[in-house]
Motif scaffolding. Structure first.
Motif, PDB file in Angstrom:
ATOM      1  N   PHE A  37       0.685  -1.562  -0.074  1.00  0.00           N
ATOM      2  CA  PHE A  37      -0.185   0.157  -0.069  1.00  0.00           C
ATOM      3  C   PHE A  37       0.915   1.841   0.328  1.00  0.00           C
ATOM      4  O   PHE A  37       0.335   2.757  -0.516  1.00  0.00           O
ATOM      5  N   ILE A  48       2.042   1.862  -3.365  1.00  0.00           N
ATOM      6  CA  ILE A  48       0.977   1.983  -4.257  1.00  0.00           C
ATOM      7  C   ILE A  48      -0.145   3.346  -4.216  1.00  0.00           C
ATOM      8  O   ILE A  48      -0.007   4.314  -5.027  1.00  0.00           O
ATOM      9  N   ARG A  49       0.613   3.447  -2.814  1.00  0.00           N
ATOM     10  CA  ARG A  49      -0.108   5.216  -2.764  1.00  0.00           C
ATOM     11  C   ARG A  49       1.194   6.440  -3.396  1.00  0.00           C
ATOM     12  O   ARG A  49       0.936   6.988  -3.586  1.00  0.00           O
TER      13      ARG A  49
END
Length: 94
Positions: A63, A66-67
């Motif tokens: 994540f 992805i961020r």
């Protein structure tokens, strides 16, 4: 460039899983050292569960990538997570 980012994601996934495995073994080991917990996990058949608990840190790394919009690095983390899941499944069968 793409292969480099995927490779970096794989390395980050392996390191995150190793740290997670160490933390899981240390926290759930009941005061024993890491090698004793791993030997007991192998003999009692719950090493796959420890590896799965260690993979939780891969979720955080995924994540984060992805961020930051580093999709290929996130792909590498996801790839190593799937490989570890297959390894855990095969290890559980045999």
């Amino acid at each position: 460039m793409i292969k480099k980012d995927v490779f970096i994601g794989i390395i980050v996934g392996l390191i995150a899983n190793a740290i997670g495995l160490f933390l899981a073994a240390t926290l759930l080991g009941g005061g024993d050292d890491f090698t004793t917990v791993i030997k007991a996990a192998i003999s009692e058949g719950f090493l796959g569960k420890l590896i799965s608990l260690g993979a939780i840190l891969n979720l955080i790394a995924f994540f984060v990538f992805i961020r930051k919009r580093q999709d290929y690095r996130a792909r590498g983390v996801l790839l190593i997570t799937v490989i570890l899941a297959v390894f855990t499944f095969v290890f559980k069968l045999f």
